[in-house]
Design a protein around this motif. Structure first.
Motif: not given
Length: 315
Positions: A25-31, A170-177
């Motif tokens: 889902f990191a891949n999906i969120s980051a597009e 990749y940082g807090y914001d992506l992990a929280r997302s």
């Protein structure tokens, strides 16, 4: 793009793969493809789960991975010479090497855990410690990071572990997302106990149970051994000895555990100030509570609160 290798062994539980959802889902969120995920096994065959379903894998060999994770199993699986050699080589070439649950035994077989802080599922801590006495076992932790070696307790703790990896990468914001998408807490700290204090402290005798019930009702009180002994109808020394025999903890340590758990729940679930919560749970002041949180949970109260703050829609 970071390459993730995840090793499975026959009879592994499907839930162990949940840790990989964080990267997915990191891949999906980051597009974009931040992580290349490969599920590995010794022969590259279809590996059966404990439920009997098969999972296609790739044989591990000379390929290098940024992060190698040894997945857990429902039992301790003997490490083959090929697996030990691969793990030892990966330790030299990978930025991180990790285990979930019983995967810690493979890391230990490869000689990577001597003099390191590690954890595993509570069902296997005694065996791990007896087989590998040089490790520094932190038996009641969700996950432990010691340099490049990361170890997680059970399969659900693998999600906390990989969320921590994602945040580092990749940082807090992506992990929280990603945590919000997975509808999981962002994120349980590595220092959070595997088992709650209320579950662990479970004495058999009515006298010790009565004393503990008094503790839970009166966290603001001083709760001295003398007071608890009187409530239990025992002398202080007799009470301390009986308490330790039945719970495995000293009265002071048990009281602190119950206070920390009560304070953590208030911090996560209420808007009360840290000062108010420290007084309500018997710490007296926020500095004393902060030190207890750092020692046991690995984070101060403010960070615990921040990690629990999620969007109402995500709840």
């Amino acid at each position: 793009m970071l390459k993730i290798g995840f090793i499975v062994t026959p009879g592994f539980p499907v839930m162990s793969l949940a840790a990989l959802s964080v990267f997915e889902f990191a891949n999906i969120s980051a597009e974009k493809k931040l992580y290349d995920i490969q599920v590995l096994s010794e022969d590259g065959a279809s590996i059966a789960t404990v439920a009997g379903t098969g999972l296609e894998t790739t044989a591990y060999g000379s390929e290098h991975f940024d992060t190698l994770i040894i997945g857990g199993n429902t039992r301790v699986v003997p490490s083959s010479p090929k697996l030990i050699a691969f793990i030892a080589g990966a330790a030299k070439n990978s930025r991180r090497i990790s285990s979930i649950c019983t995967g810690a035994f493979a890391l230990a077989d490869a000689g990577l855990l001597d003099d390191r802080r590690v954890t595993t599922h509570w069902l296997f801590t005694d065996e791990l410690k007896s087989r590998f006495p040089k490790i520094r076992l932190e038996a009641n932790r969700l996950f432990v990071v010691d340099g490049s070696v990361w170890t997680a307790a059970g399969n659900s703790a693998g999600i906390d572990l990989t969320l921590c990896m994602l945040e580092n990468d990749y940082g807090y914001d992506l992990a929280r997302s990603v945590a919000r998408i997975l509808v999981v807490d962002y994120r349980r700290s590595g220092g959070q106990p595997q088992l709650s204090a209320l579950f662990q402290i479970n004495p058999k005798s009515d006298r010790i149970q009565t004393a503990l019930a008094h503790v839970r009702r009166n966290l603001q009180a001083s709760l001295s051994v003398e007071d608890l002994a009187r409530i239990a109808g025992l002398g202080p020394r007799q009470f301390s000895r009986a308490f330790r025999n039945e719970t495995g903890l000293s009265p002071a340590k048990a009281i602190e555990s119950i206070r920390i758990e009560a304070a953590r729940l208030m911090i996560e679930q209420s808007r009360h100030s840290v000062d108010f919560i420290a007084n309500e749970t018997g710490f007296g002041d926020q500095e004393r509570m902060r030190r207890a949180f750092l020692r046991v949970l690995g984070h101060p109260p403010q960070v615990v609160r921040r990690m629990a703050q999620v969007d109402p829609a995500a709840r």
